[in-house]
Motif scaffolding. Structure first.
Motif, mmCIF file in Angstrom:
data_model
loop_
_atom_site.group_PDB
_atom_site.id
_atom_site.type_symbol
_atom_site.label_atom_id
_atom_site.label_comp_id
_atom_site.label_asym_id
_atom_site.label_seq_id
_atom_site.Cartn_x
_atom_site.Cartn_y
_atom_site.Cartn_z
ATOM 1 N N GLU A 99 0.827 -1.206 0.000
ATOM 2 C CA GLU A 99 0.000 0.000 0.000
ATOM 3 C C GLU A 99 0.863 1.258 0.000
ATOM 4 O O GLU A 99 0.536 2.246 -0.664
ATOM 5 N N HIS A 100 1.963 1.217 0.755
ATOM 6 C CA HIS A 100 2.861 2.380 0.761
ATOM 7 C C HIS A 100 3.454 2.608 -0.629
ATOM 8 O O HIS A 100 3.520 3.758 -1.103
ATOM 9 N N ALA A 101 3.861 1.524 -1.293
ATOM 10 C CA ALA A 101 4.411 1.653 -2.647
ATOM 11 C C ALA A 101 3.342 2.173 -3.610
ATOM 12 O O ALA A 101 3.630 3.010 -4.483
ATOM 13 N N THR A 217 -13.387 19.703 1.208
ATOM 14 C CA THR A 217 -13.469 19.439 -0.224
ATOM 15 C C THR A 217 -12.798 20.578 -0.967
ATOM 16 O O THR A 217 -13.280 21.717 -0.944
ATOM 17 N N PRO A 218 -11.656 20.324 -1.607
ATOM 18 C CA PRO A 218 -10.967 21.406 -2.334
ATOM 19 C C PRO A 218 -11.777 21.873 -3.526
ATOM 20 O O PRO A 218 -12.502 21.086 -4.160
ATOM 21 N N ALA A 219 -11.658 23.173 -3.838
ATOM 22 C CA ALA A 219 -12.386 23.738 -4.970
ATOM 23 C C ALA A 219 -11.789 23.243 -6.281
ATOM 24 O O ALA A 219 -10.583 23.050 -6.397
ATOM 25 N N GLY A 220 -12.665 23.042 -7.261
ATOM 26 C CA GLY A 220 -12.218 22.647 -8.588
ATOM 27 C C GLY A 220 -12.124 21.155 -8.793
ATOM 28 O O GLY A 220 -11.716 20.705 -9.870
ATOM 29 N N ILE A 221 -12.487 20.346 -7.812
ATOM 30 C CA ILE A 221 -12.365 18.908 -7.954
ATOM 31 C C ILE A 221 -13.438 18.389 -8.912
ATOM 32 O O ILE A 221 -14.556 18.905 -8.970
ATOM 33 N N THR A 222 -13.077 17.360 -9.679
ATOM 34 C CA THR A 222 -14.002 16.784 -10.665
ATOM 35 C C THR A 222 -14.373 15.358 -10.245
ATOM 36 O O THR A 222 -13.660 14.721 -9.452
ATOM 37 N N PRO A 223 -15.478 14.836 -10.774
ATOM 38 C CA PRO A 223 -15.878 13.467 -10.402
ATOM 39 C C PRO A 223 -14.816 12.424 -10.714
ATOM 40 O O PRO A 223 -14.584 11.509 -9.904
ATOM 41 N N ASP A 224 -14.171 12.527 -11.898
ATOM 42 C CA ASP A 224 -13.154 11.537 -12.245
ATOM 43 C C ASP A 224 -11.982 11.567 -11.268
ATOM 44 O O ASP A 224 -11.483 10.528 -10.821
ATOM 45 N N VAL A 225 -11.542 12.770 -10.942
ATOM 46 C CA VAL A 225 -10.436 12.902 -10.010
ATOM 47 C C VAL A 225 -10.857 12.472 -8.608
ATOM 48 O O VAL A 225 -10.070 11.906 -7.845
ATOM 49 N N LEU A 226 -12.130 12.703 -8.271
ATOM 50 C CA LEU A 226 -12.639 12.276 -6.970
ATOM 51 C C LEU A 226 -12.580 10.758 -6.832
ATOM 52 O O LEU A 226 -12.254 10.225 -5.761
ATOM 53 N N LEU A 227 -12.876 10.054 -7.923
ATOM 54 C CA LEU A 227 -12.768 8.591 -7.900
ATOM 55 C C LEU A 227 -11.312 8.162 -7.708
ATOM 56 O O LEU A 227 -11.034 7.185 -6.994
ATOM 57 N N LEU A 228 -10.388 8.862 -8.334
ATOM 58 C CA LEU A 228 -8.971 8.554 -8.129
ATOM 59 C C LEU A 228 -8.571 8.785 -6.667
ATOM 60 O O LEU A 228 -7.842 7.983 -6.073
ATOM 61 N N GLU A 229 -9.053 9.876 -6.096
ATOM 62 C CA GLU A 229 -8.735 10.165 -4.699
ATOM 63 C C GLU A 229 -9.314 9.091 -3.778
ATOM 64 O O GLU A 229 -8.715 8.752 -2.755
ATOM 65 N N ARG A 230 -10.474 8.553 -4.154
ATOM 66 C CA ARG A 230 -11.054 7.496 -3.335
ATOM 67 C C ARG A 230 -10.160 6.259 -3.311
ATOM 68 O O ARG A 230 -10.001 5.607 -2.269
ATOM 69 N N TYR A 232 -6.933 6.288 -3.584
ATOM 70 C CA TYR A 232 -5.797 6.638 -2.709
ATOM 71 C C TYR A 232 -6.216 6.561 -1.236
ATOM 72 O O TYR A 232 -5.485 6.026 -0.398
ATOM 73 N N THR A 233 -7.404 7.108 -0.930
ATOM 74 C CA THR A 233 -7.894 7.064 0.446
ATOM 75 C C THR A 233 -8.101 5.630 0.911
ATOM 76 O O THR A 233 -7.774 5.281 2.050
ATOM 77 N N HIS A 234 -8.644 4.806 0.025
ATOM 78 C CA HIS A 234 -8.825 3.388 0.358
ATOM 79 C C HIS A 234 -7.474 2.733 0.671
ATOM 80 O O HIS A 234 -7.354 1.943 1.625
ATOM 81 N N SER A 235 -6.450 3.064 -0.089
ATOM 82 C CA SER A 235 -5.112 2.519 0.164
ATOM 83 C C SER A 235 -4.568 2.998 1.506
ATOM 84 O O SER A 235 -3.958 2.229 2.253
ATOM 85 N N VAL A 236 -4.778 4.288 1.831
ATOM 86 C CA VAL A 236 -4.309 4.823 3.113
ATOM 87 C C VAL A 236 -4.993 4.114 4.278
ATOM 88 O O VAL A 236 -4.348 3.742 5.268
ATOM 89 N N LEU A 237 -6.318 3.916 4.158
ATOM 90 C CA LEU A 237 -7.051 3.216 5.225
ATOM 91 C C LEU A 237 -6.591 1.770 5.354
ATOM 92 O O LEU A 237 -6.444 1.250 6.466
ATOM 93 N N GLU A 238 -6.364 1.126 4.222
ATOM 94 C CA GLU A 238 -5.900 -0.267 4.245
ATOM 95 C C GLU A 238 -4.522 -0.359 4.902
ATOM 96 O O GLU A 238 -4.248 -1.279 5.685
ATOM 97 N N GLN A 239 -3.657 0.599 4.614
ATOM 98 C CA GLN A 239 -2.338 0.616 5.236
ATOM 99 C C GLN A 239 -2.457 0.846 6.739
ATOM 100 O O GLN A 239 -1.744 0.209 7.533
ATOM 101 N N ALA A 240 -3.336 1.780 7.142
ATOM 102 C CA ALA A 240 -3.516 2.051 8.570
ATOM 103 C C ALA A 240 -4.034 0.807 9.292
ATOM 104 O O ALA A 240 -3.578 0.481 10.403
ATOM 105 N N ARG A 241 -5.009 0.094 8.674
ATOM 106 C CA ARG A 241 -5.508 -1.137 9.290
ATOM 107 C C ARG A 241 -4.395 -2.181 9.405
ATOM 108 O O ARG A 241 -4.255 -2.860 10.427
ATOM 109 N N ALA A 242 -3.598 -2.321 8.354
ATOM 110 C CA ALA A 242 -2.507 -3.299 8.372
ATOM 111 C C ALA A 242 -1.473 -2.946 9.432
ATOM 112 O O ALA A 242 -0.949 -3.822 10.129
ATOM 113 N N GLU A 243 -1.169 -1.654 9.594
ATOM 114 C CA GLU A 243 -0.191 -1.242 10.606
ATOM 115 C C GLU A 243 -0.731 -1.493 12.016
ATOM 116 O O GLU A 243 0.013 -1.937 12.900
#
Length: 366
Positions: A99-101, A217-230, A232-243
């Motif tokens: 997840e870190h990688a 929520t930062p200004a100018g965000i788009t739905p496609d980019v929001l899905l990408l951020e999700r 990344y957020t899912h990876s961060v949460l998964e890493q936190a759970r694993a740690e």
């Protein structure tokens, strides 16, 4: 006559009674002397051992074997659980590393994508400017040509210099020219739309990059980019759970290692029992109280005696001391004695069943 017989019988009875009394008194005195002698011997002597015949069916051996089997089984269960925890720790470490990688690559890819789109946007903006200038020139040229062509066509057709078919052909060409003007306008709209879309995407990528891991929520965000951020957020949460799991598993592993070490120490102490060692190595052993241990050096002769202290004969020698403390009941008293087991090498196997063996020499030199 009858009186003499009666007196004789009375005399015999009295003599018999006195004899029996003397015999009983002698027996009592002999028993008392024997008792006091034995008690005095054990009170003063520090040169005796008690041979022990160790049998696999002895209750104490069975109890020790049962405890050893139970503790070994518990130790094996803890070791198996420790291996399972170690495997889970390795899996959690792989998850954290993966997840870190991914997050690092995600940020690199985000920056690369933003830079790429920025370059494309700049090229499209430059192309749009050039296209706008060319379109203006083309439109101006087309309008001038179309106006001049219509005027000439009408003049020539009015002068009967053009046929109807030729006029229609020229009008058709002019209509195609108008169509090309519409195509230019459509291309302009497409360029404007593409440039605007790229600017929105750039704004969204910039907003995500600047607000990564922050609340709001930062200004100018788009739905496609929001899905990408999700992702990344899912990876961060998964890493936190694993740690968190990793920290918990490391604590569990330490606790299991401590338990396993305690089981190992307990099993080692059970296996070090003189009784079990005597059974495993088929040894003949004897119990030596601590107060007699100084007289039980290796090679000390052993004597077996009748009536414990008389008519003695040499039956073997003392071997090495076995590790571990043993407690047994005193040979003639009721209290418990603490001591150790020693190996004995007997030339007379029957002497192993004696109550006592004497160290160094025969007691009373008999």
């Amino acid at each position: 006559m009858n009186q003499r017989v009666a007196n004789r019988i009375n005399a015999i009875a009295v003599s018999t009674y006195k004899l029996l009394g003397s015999v009983l008194l002698g027996l009592i005195l002999a028993a008392l002397v024997s008792f006091l002698s034995v008690q005095g011997f054990f009170l003063l002597s520090h040169g005796w051992v008690t041979p022990t015949v160790v049998s696999p069916t002895d209750p104490q051996i069975l109890s020790l074997n049962t405890q050893l089997a139970a503790q070994t089984s518990s130790r094996d269960h803890v070791v198996a659980e420790r291996r399972s925890v170690e495997n889970r720790i390795e899996d959690a470490e792989r998850t954290v590393s993966s997840e870190h990688a991914f997050q690092q690559r995600f940020l690199v890819a985000l920056r690369s994508e933003r830079a790429s789109k920025d370059r494309v946007a700049k090229r499209l903006a430059s192309l749009r400017q050039e296209y706008s200038r060319a379109r203006a020139e083309i439109l101006q040229s087309n309008r001038a040509y179309a106006g001049l062509s219509r005027a000439r066509t009408d003049a020539m057709y009015g002068a009967r210099l053009l046929q109807q078919e030729d006029k229609l052909t020229i009008n058709h060409h002019l209509a195609q020219l108008a169509q090309s003007n519409l195509s230019l306008a459509q291309t302009t709209v497409d360029l404007e739309t593409r440039v605007d879309s790229l600017h929105r995407e750039l704004a969204g990528l910039t907003a995500v990059q600047d607000g990564m891991g922050k609340d709001g929520t930062p200004a100018g965000i788009t739905p496609d980019v929001l899905l990408l951020e999700r992702e990344y957020t899912h990876s961060v949460l998964e890493q936190a759970r694993a740690e968190a799991t990793l920290r918990s598993l490391e604590q569990d592993l330490k606790a299991l290692e401590d338990v396993a070490q305690r089981y190992e120490a307990l099993i080692a102490s059970l296996r070090a029992s003189p009784y079990l060692r005597a059974i495993e190595k088929d040894l003949t052993v004897a119990f030596v109280p601590y107060e007699n241990l100084n007289n039980a050096a290796v090679g000390t002769p052993l004597f077996a005696c009748a009536a414990k202290v008389v008519w003695c004969r040499e039956v073997g020698v003392v071997g090495r001391v076995l590790e571990g403390e043993v407690s047994i009941k005193h040979p003639i008293r009721q209290h418990m004695l603490r001591g150790v087991m020693v190996e004995v090498k007997l030339t007379d196997s029957a002497s192993a069943r004696e109550d006592l063996l004497h160290l160094g020499r025969a007691p009373l030199v008999l």
